[in-house]
Motif scaffolding. Structure first.
Motif, mmCIF file in Angstrom:
data_model
loop_
_atom_site.group_PDB
_atom_site.id
_atom_site.type_symbol
_atom_site.label_atom_id
_atom_site.label_comp_id
_atom_site.label_asym_id
_atom_site.label_seq_id
_atom_site.Cartn_x
_atom_site.Cartn_y
_atom_site.Cartn_z
ATOM 1 N N ASP A 189 -5.343 32.098 -16.448
ATOM 2 C CA ASP A 189 -6.657 32.079 -15.799
ATOM 3 C C ASP A 189 -7.118 30.865 -14.575
ATOM 4 O O ASP A 189 -8.131 30.406 -14.245
ATOM 5 C CB ASP A 189 -7.852 31.839 -16.938
ATOM 6 N N SER A 209 -7.019 33.765 -23.303
ATOM 7 C CA SER A 209 -5.967 33.903 -22.485
ATOM 8 C C SER A 209 -4.804 32.914 -23.197
ATOM 9 O O SER A 209 -3.662 33.480 -23.337
ATOM 10 C CB SER A 209 -6.355 33.781 -21.064
ATOM 11 N N ASP A 235 -16.652 39.822 -18.978
ATOM 12 C CA ASP A 235 -16.158 39.714 -17.742
ATOM 13 C C ASP A 235 -16.474 40.950 -16.824
ATOM 14 O O ASP A 235 -16.704 40.694 -15.674
ATOM 15 C CB ASP A 235 -14.705 39.245 -17.252
ATOM 16 N N ASP A 242 -12.744 33.523 -20.975
ATOM 17 C CA ASP A 242 -11.774 33.983 -20.588
ATOM 18 C C ASP A 242 -10.341 33.175 -20.720
ATOM 19 O O ASP A 242 -9.271 33.668 -21.080
ATOM 20 C CB ASP A 242 -11.547 34.551 -19.270
ATOM 21 N N SER A 243 -10.573 31.848 -20.376
ATOM 22 C CA SER A 243 -9.634 30.965 -20.605
ATOM 23 C C SER A 243 -9.148 30.765 -22.019
ATOM 24 O O SER A 243 -8.004 30.400 -22.551
ATOM 25 C CB SER A 243 -9.777 29.678 -19.822
ATOM 26 N N GLY A 287 -5.622 27.207 -20.038
ATOM 27 C CA GLY A 287 -6.616 27.579 -19.279
ATOM 28 C C GLY A 287 -7.461 26.845 -18.280
ATOM 29 O O GLY A 287 -7.059 25.551 -18.274
ATOM 30 N N SER A 313 -10.514 40.287 -15.818
ATOM 31 C CA SER A 313 -10.549 39.549 -16.672
ATOM 32 C C SER A 313 -8.793 39.081 -16.684
ATOM 33 O O SER A 313 -8.162 39.958 -16.762
ATOM 34 C CB SER A 313 -10.641 39.862 -18.215
ATOM 35 N N CYS A 314 -8.650 37.730 -16.611
ATOM 36 C CA CYS A 314 -7.365 37.260 -16.810
ATOM 37 C C CYS A 314 -6.649 37.887 -18.299
ATOM 38 O O CYS A 314 -5.539 37.976 -18.360
ATOM 39 C CB CYS A 314 -7.142 35.771 -16.853
ATOM 40 N N THR A 315 -7.570 37.884 -19.477
ATOM 41 C CA THR A 315 -7.011 38.348 -20.667
ATOM 42 C C THR A 315 -6.515 39.735 -20.633
ATOM 43 O O THR A 315 -5.702 40.222 -21.432
ATOM 44 C CB THR A 315 -8.253 38.207 -21.949
ATOM 45 N N SER A 366 -13.533 38.685 -24.221
ATOM 46 C CA SER A 366 -13.478 38.328 -22.939
ATOM 47 C C SER A 366 -13.635 39.293 -22.045
ATOM 48 O O SER A 366 -14.228 39.336 -20.866
ATOM 49 C CB SER A 366 -12.126 37.289 -22.665
ATOM 50 N N ASP A 381 -2.768 34.679 -13.671
ATOM 51 C CA ASP A 381 -4.040 34.708 -13.236
ATOM 52 C C ASP A 381 -4.714 35.748 -12.472
ATOM 53 O O ASP A 381 -3.930 36.639 -11.921
ATOM 54 C CB ASP A 381 -3.992 33.282 -12.225
#
Length: 436
Positions: A128, A45, A232, A41-42, A34, A174-176, A228, A149
């Motif tokens: 992310d 992810s 977010d 989030d990183s 991440g 959110s990247c997740t 996450s 991302d």
């Protein structure tokens, strides 16, 4: 072949050992990393992507016989986990402790990493973010083989990996969320196969427990991912951030949690869960000012100028007060600016920004922006930013205890950012555009 499904905890223990073996014996390895702010989030992810890609049959490079494995790397040193209270609150939901995370401490010393972890032995997946920054970026950028991302595409990724890894850069809260949807089919297949083949029984559980143990493993991973997205998107209530990706991901992850047996599923309350993690995230009282500034920090180089941005979940008045507590013999407002200048100087910055978030007395979400250009060239770029982006961000002069500065050698302004929907994801590109 791929690793069997197991708990996230066992997966991380195994992955850490595999990384160590890859370094010692010069074996190929795939690292999922991440961004350098290493926010929630990183973290989730990288954990979700690496876990599914390493364990889903037919879905990992392991199954192709390449000998590689996916290692979820948290992009901080282990000691920095303690300044992220949201990590400490969330990890137990996945049956994890801080020592289970794989961090920069688990890589060779950065001064000689290219010798002990040769670039040719590595594949890197970015989650992310879509540019690998810092020392790792200078060595391994040519080894990036995939990216998922939700930030602006910086256009620096050129992936030629025969489609083995994704190249997804699109808007979402959110990247997740993007990773959840990308991995959804493989995750379902993994869970079903685990029940059929008795993965739980093979790891010491009773045969009758296969379904319930698999459900518990899935729910633990789902809770981490869900946290996450909820943080977010403010529990899917932030109209400026929520996309259909986030809605679908939350529905899917909740369905995983609802497969828990009996009271465990019934007792799960999404709003309560969000409140718990978000409260921890905003609890900065035990942290020193310097730790608050580096907790959610990102840095870029644009031309010959370095830009750094700290995101802080408290307002500037809180930072003034925190600075005063650390040097009570001076007026609090006189303490903060030298500390900020020291922080920027330690990182070689010519331009430094702090973006704060808080809630007003009436419950309204609000932002402040402090921008400090520390050289004549950076000051010129800062004025360009204000002229070009002031209206878009609806910047209004902040009336507080910190003085502005506008001279030939430096530029410092603080604003209330009325267009509060614009986070660092938008402000950073605007600043970098002005610096070009």
């Amino acid at each position: 072949m791929s690793l069997p499904q197991t708990s996230l905890r066992n997966f991380l223990v195994t992955s850490k050992a595999l990384l160590r073996d890859a370094i010692v014996h010069q074996k190929p390895v795939t690292i999922v990393i991440g961004n350098e702010s290493a926010d929630l989030d990183s973290l989730t992810s990288s954990l979700l992507y690496a876990y599914i890609r390493s364990t889903a049959p037919g879905n990992s490079s392991l199954s192709s016989g390449s000998g590689s494995t996916y290692i979820p790397l948290t992009n901080i040193f282990r000691d920095d986990i303690k300044i992220r209270p949201e990590f400490l609150a969330l990890l137990p939901h996945g049956n994890l402790e801080p020592q289970h995370l794989i961090t920069l401490d688990d890589l060779p010393d950065l001064s000689k990493i290219d010798l002990q972890l040769p670039p040719a032995n590595t594949r890197w997946i970015l989650v992310d973010h879509n540019v690998l920054q810092g020392k790792l970026g200078s060595i391994y950028s040519d080894r990036i083989r995939g990216v998922i991302d939700h930030h602006d595409d910086e256009g620096k990724i050129r992936i030629d990996d025969e489609g083995k890894e994704p190249h997804i850069i699109t808007k979402s809260g959110s990247c997740t969320s993007l990773i959840t949807l990308y991995c959804r089919e493989a995750w379902d297949g993994l869970s079903q196969l685990s029940k059929v083949l008795g993965a739980a029984h093979s790891q010491g559980h009773d045969i009758a427990d296969d379904s319930s143990v698999t459900a518990r493993w899935d729910a633990q991973l789902a809770k981490l991912a869900l946290a996450s997205i909820l943080v977010d998107t403010s529990n899917l209530r932030s109209q400026d951030k929520v996309t259909e990706h986030d809605v679908q991901a939350v529905q899917y992850l909740e369905s995983k949690i609802m497969l828990l047996s009996g009271q465990d599923a019934v007792s799960f309350d999404r709003a309560k869960f969000h409140k718990e993690i978000n409260k921890a995230r905003k609890n900065l009282d035990s942290l020193r000012l310097q730790d608050i500034l580096r907790k959610d920090y990102k840095q870029w180089t644009v031309g010959n100028l370095n830009l750094g941005i700290s995101s802080v979940v408290k307002d500037l008045e809180y930072l003034v007060k925190k600075a005063g507590q650390e040097d009570p013999e001076k007026p609090a407002s006189d303490v903060l600016l030298p500390r900020l200048k020291e922080f920027a100087g330690d990182r070689g910055l010519q331009m430094y920004a702090i973006m704060t978030t808080s809630t007003s007395d009436t419950g309204k979400f609000q932002r402040q922006l402090l921008l400090w250009a520390l050289t004549p060239e950076a000051s010129e770029k800062a004025r360009k930013f204000v002229e070009a982006s002031g209206d878009e961000l609806d910047l209004e002069a902040w009336e507080g205890s910190i003085q502005d500065a506008d001279s030939s050698s430096e530029f410092r302004k603080i604003w209330r950012q009325r267009k509060a929907e614009h986070s660092r994801k938008r402000v950073a590109p605007l600043l970098k555009e002005a610096m070009n």
